[in-house]
Design a protein around this motif. Structure first.
Motif, PDB file in Angstrom:
ATOM      1  N   PHE A 109       0.791  -1.177   0.065  1.00 55.15           N
ATOM      2  CA  PHE A 109      -0.088  -0.101  -0.027  1.00 55.15           C
ATOM      3  C   PHE A 109       0.903   1.137   0.048  1.00 55.15           C
ATOM      4  N   TYR A 110       2.145   1.243   0.071  1.00 57.71           N
ATOM      5  CA  TYR A 110       3.102   2.334  -0.049  1.00 57.71           C
ATOM      6  C   TYR A 110       3.709   2.285  -1.543  1.00 57.71           C
ATOM      7  N   GLN A 111       2.932   2.735  -2.555  1.00 53.54           N
ATOM      8  CA  GLN A 111       3.589   2.678  -3.907  1.00 53.54           C
ATOM      9  C   GLN A 111       3.899   3.871  -4.422  1.00 53.54           C
ATOM     10  N   PRO A 112       5.105   4.667  -3.998  1.00 52.62           N
ATOM     11  CA  PRO A 112       5.180   6.093  -4.302  1.00 52.62           C
ATOM     12  C   PRO A 112       5.721   6.101  -5.745  1.00 52.62           C
ATOM     13  N   THR A 113       5.514   7.332  -6.198  1.00 56.67           N
ATOM     14  CA  THR A 113       5.983   7.859  -7.531  1.00 56.67           C
ATOM     15  C   THR A 113       7.079   9.148  -7.221  1.00 56.67           C
ATOM     16  N   LYS A 114       7.404   9.524  -8.162  1.00 54.96           N
ATOM     17  CA  LYS A 114       8.483  10.568  -7.870  1.00 54.96           C
ATOM     18  C   LYS A 114       7.937  12.036  -7.483  1.00 54.96           C
ATOM     19  N   THR A 115       6.556  12.053  -7.816  1.00 53.34           N
ATOM     20  CA  THR A 115       5.975  13.461  -7.470  1.00 53.34           C
ATOM     21  C   THR A 115       5.092  13.088  -6.072  1.00 53.34           C
ATOM     22  N   LYS A 116       4.468  11.705  -5.927  1.00 54.15           N
ATOM     23  CA  LYS A 116       3.431  11.383  -4.850  1.00 54.15           C
ATOM     24  C   LYS A 116       4.191  10.347  -4.120  1.00 54.15           C
ATOM     25  N   TYR A 117       5.092  10.726  -3.075  1.00 50.53           N
ATOM     26  CA  TYR A 117       5.666   9.684  -2.290  1.00 50.53           C
ATOM     27  C   TYR A 117       5.690   9.983  -0.747  1.00 50.53           C
ATOM     28  N   LYS A 118       5.351  11.007  -0.326  1.00 47.11           N
ATOM     29  CA  LYS A 118       5.428  11.384   1.171  1.00 47.11           C
ATOM     30  C   LYS A 118       4.481  10.616   2.159  1.00 47.11           C
ATOM     31  N   ILE A 119       4.882  10.469   3.435  1.00 42.44           N
ATOM     32  CA  ILE A 119       4.093   9.784   4.415  1.00 42.44           C
ATOM     33  C   ILE A 119       3.882  10.685   5.369  1.00 42.44           C
ATOM     34  N   VAL A 120       2.652  10.565   5.837  1.00 40.49           N
ATOM     35  CA  VAL A 120       2.209  11.286   7.279  1.00 40.49           C
ATOM     36  C   VAL A 120       1.973  10.416   8.152  1.00 40.49           C
ATOM     37  N   ILE A 121       2.775  10.939   9.529  1.00 35.24           N
ATOM     38  CA  ILE A 121       2.451  10.060  10.961  1.00 35.24           C
ATOM     39  C   ILE A 121       2.142  11.550  11.816  1.00 35.24           C
ATOM     40  N   GLU A 122       1.920  10.878  12.995  1.00 36.79           N
ATOM     41  CA  GLU A 122       1.653  11.880  14.198  1.00 36.79           C
ATOM     42  C   GLU A 122       3.126  12.218  14.837  1.00 36.79           C
ATOM     43  N   SER A 123       3.212  13.557  15.034  1.00 36.15           N
ATOM     44  CA  SER A 123       4.705  13.974  15.586  1.00 36.15           C
ATOM     45  C   SER A 123       5.202  12.924  16.627  1.00 36.15           C
ATOM     46  N   ASP A 124       4.261  12.619  17.563  1.00 32.87           N
ATOM     47  CA  ASP A 124       4.711  11.680  18.475  1.00 32.87           C
ATOM     48  C   ASP A 124       4.347  10.336  18.441  1.00 32.87           C
ATOM     49  N   ALA A 125       4.309   9.623  17.143  1.00 37.82           N
ATOM     50  CA  ALA A 125       4.118   8.395  16.911  1.00 37.82           C
ATOM     51  C   ALA A 125       5.123   7.385  17.532  1.00 37.82           C
ATOM     52  N   PHE A 126       4.613   6.378  17.796  1.00 36.65           N
ATOM     53  CA  PHE A 126       5.611   5.435  18.565  1.00 36.65           C
ATOM     54  C   PHE A 126       6.704   5.252  17.789  1.00 36.65           C
ATOM     55  N   PRO A 127       7.847   5.291  18.411  1.00 35.41           N
ATOM     56  CA  PRO A 127       9.303   5.194  17.655  1.00 35.41           C
ATOM     57  C   PRO A 127       9.124   4.272  16.580  1.00 35.41           C
ATOM     58  N   SER A 128       8.876   2.799  16.854  1.00 36.04           N
ATOM     59  CA  SER A 128       8.890   1.738  15.768  1.00 36.04           C
ATOM     60  C   SER A 128       7.950   2.188  14.541  1.00 36.04           C
ATOM     61  N   ASP A 129       6.919   2.985  14.757  1.00 41.49           N
ATOM     62  CA  ASP A 129       6.204   3.454  13.378  1.00 41.49           C
ATOM     63  C   ASP A 129       7.116   4.269  12.540  1.00 41.49           C
ATOM     64  N   ARG A 130       7.838   5.396  13.455  1.00 44.46           N
ATOM     65  CA  ARG A 130       8.758   6.113  12.836  1.00 44.46           C
ATOM     66  C   ARG A 130       9.798   5.739  11.965  1.00 44.46           C
ATOM     67  N   TYR A 131      10.308   4.658  12.669  1.00 43.07           N
ATOM     68  CA  TYR A 131      11.560   3.972  11.917  1.00 43.07           C
ATOM     69  C   TYR A 131      11.176   3.271  10.831  1.00 43.07           C
ATOM     70  N   ALA A 132      10.039   2.522  10.823  1.00 42.93           N
ATOM     71  CA  ALA A 132       9.412   1.775   9.852  1.00 42.93           C
ATOM     72  C   ALA A 132       9.307   2.714   8.559  1.00 42.93           C
ATOM     73  N   VAL A 133       8.640   3.811   8.730  1.00 42.67           N
ATOM     74  CA  VAL A 133       8.305   4.549   7.603  1.00 42.67           C
ATOM     75  C   VAL A 133       9.430   5.308   6.968  1.00 42.67           C
ATOM     76  N   GLN A 134      10.583   5.572   7.793  1.00 44.68           N
ATOM     77  CA  GLN A 134      11.695   6.249   7.228  1.00 44.68           C
ATOM     78  C   GLN A 134      12.496   5.315   6.906  1.00 44.68           C
ATOM     79  N   SER A 135      12.475   3.963   7.114  1.00 44.16           N
ATOM     80  CA  SER A 135      13.222   2.817   6.405  1.00 44.16           C
ATOM     81  C   SER A 135      12.562   2.563   5.050  1.00 44.16           C
TER      82      SER A 135
END
Length: 419
Positions: free
Chosen positions: A116-142
């Motif tokens: 479900f994360y199928q980015p293109t060159k122009t549509k690729y960003k991910i929104v999370i809550e600023s104080d998301a659980f660290p594991s979620d942050r690490y997952a989307v960053q990776s």
């Protein structure tokens, strides 16, 4: 109307139709044999007494049958994950087709983002809550890095306003309205681990889908705590652990939801293994991959039965009681807890969780002024088990399955003396 007395708390317990459930759990005890005041079901739920029996059954059948236990065990292991599906679907408000128990939470999020994360060159960003659980942050960053994007540019944070602790849905709406053409995915914690805020999942889905963004929810602090009604919400996917409110034991398996609208789309990219292959031909080892419909189509490997037995022990209790009754008690019990804390005459602590019962589960997050963790340590020394989250919050969860009104009353009385 709540009352700040022990008599009132004990009367509420006498009238509580779920009070008998407490005796079905192992309550940790101090050196004198007194029950701990356990308020950490939001981190690790207590063990149901029947869990040992459920696991022992599978150990006995393993000893008796060996490999034939896959077919001959009292609860055959081959379809064992299916024994959990209906109960789990009811807990999260889904259709059985949409739910499966497998893997662990962050593993499931990664597998879901493959699809479900199928980015293109122009549509690729991910929104999370600023104080998301660290594991979620690490997952989307990776995930961003894996696809070749800069994490600073690719990660958008939904933040509380200056001087506030809780998120406002209109601020997410503004983010997506302004940047939606660049956003591929919203991955939001349905109940925030830090503040305990229960977000409007259906509204989040509507906001994301209005700009053709995929929407996923981390329900780690929601499953078994609130009623998320995942199918009706319209989100694309969700994942959750089972060792918190679902009482399945440390590090136990997780749950996964994929909305029915994606159930039969065999073209969705995904990682594959033999357990998401068509079960009719799974053991014909030389067949080309034929993915199963629904959430089962995201499985990879045959499931660990001993862990599933512990989950089954807990889910059978949920099946007996139902989320509606648990939610009703939860709102009353947490409301009483909030009332008692607000009666304390001090400026050293404040509750940052929403005061609206519909915007929280059972967790209350108590913010400590000039925090140095000493108050949390004193609570622990008094056999009150809460948990601490940096920089300044004590998280407390009166769980309706096993906490009582008297637990809440006694905890707050001790808290007052410590303050």
């Amino acid at each position: 109307m709540y009352k700040p007395t022990l008599d009132y708390a004990q009367q509420q317990d006498k009238e509580d139709k779920l009070a008998h459930l407490r005796a079905q759990f192992h309550i940790p005890k101090d050196a004198k044999g007194n029950d701990w005041l356990y308020f950490t079901g939001n981190s690790l739920g207590l063990q149901p007494k029947q869990t040992q029996q459920y696991i022992q059954q599978e150990l006995d059948d393993w000893a008796k049958y060996g490999v034939e236990g896959h077919f001959e065990a009292r609860n055959p292991w081959m379809p064992y994950h299916e024994f959990l599906t209906n109960s789990m679907a009811k807990i999260v408000g889904a259709k059985p087709l949409e739910v499966v128990v497998m893997n662990t939470l962050t593993t499931n999020l990664h597998l879901l983002m493959v699809s479900f994360y199928q980015p293109t060159k122009t549509k690729y960003k991910i929104v999370i809550e600023s104080d998301a659980f660290p594991s979620d942050r690490y997952a989307v960053q990776s995930q961003l890095k894996f696809h070749g994007f800069d994490t600073e540019e690719g990660l958008i944070e939904w933040k509380p306003r200056e001087g506030e602790e809780l998120l406002r849905i209109e601020d997410l709406e503004k983010i997506v309205d302004e940047q939606g053409d660049e956003i591929a995915l919203l991955l939001i914690g349905g109940v925030n681990y830090y503040t305990g805020q229960y977000l409007d999942i259906k509204r989040i889905a509507e906001i994301g889908h209005a700009k053709n963004c995929m929407v996923g929810i981390d329900l780690a602090h929601g499953a078994g705590n609130i009623s998320p009604e995942l199918h009706d919400s319209g989100i694309d996917f969700a994942a959750w652990c089972t060792y918190k409110y679902l009482n399945s034991g440390p590090g136990s398996l997780a749950g996964l939801f994929v909305h029915e609208k994606h159930a039969h789309n065999k073209e969705l990219p995904r990682f594959a293994g033999w357990w998401n292959h068509n079960k009719e031909t799974r053991f014909n080892m030389r067949q080309p991959f034929d993915v199963m419909p629904g959430a089962e189509g995201w499985q990879l490997s045959n499931p660990p039965i001993l862990s599933m037995a512990a989950i089954r022990a807990s889910l059978d209790m949920f099946e007996e009681v139902g989320m509606e009754a648990l939610r009703a008690k939860s709102e009353k019990l947490t409301g009483y807890f909030e009332y008692l804390i607000n009666q304390i005459d001090t400026d050293r602590i404040k509750i940052i969780t929403s005061s609206n019962p519909k915007e929280r589960g059972c967790q209350l997050s108590i913010q400590v002024k000039n925090a140095d963790k000493s108050l949390h340590k004193k609570l622990t020394e008094n056999n009150i088990i809460t948990d601490w989250r940096e920089p300044d919050v004590i998280r407390c969860a009166p769980v309706p399955m096993y906490n009582s009104f008297e637990d809440v009353y006694r905890m707050v009385e001790i808290l007052k003396t410590l303050l």
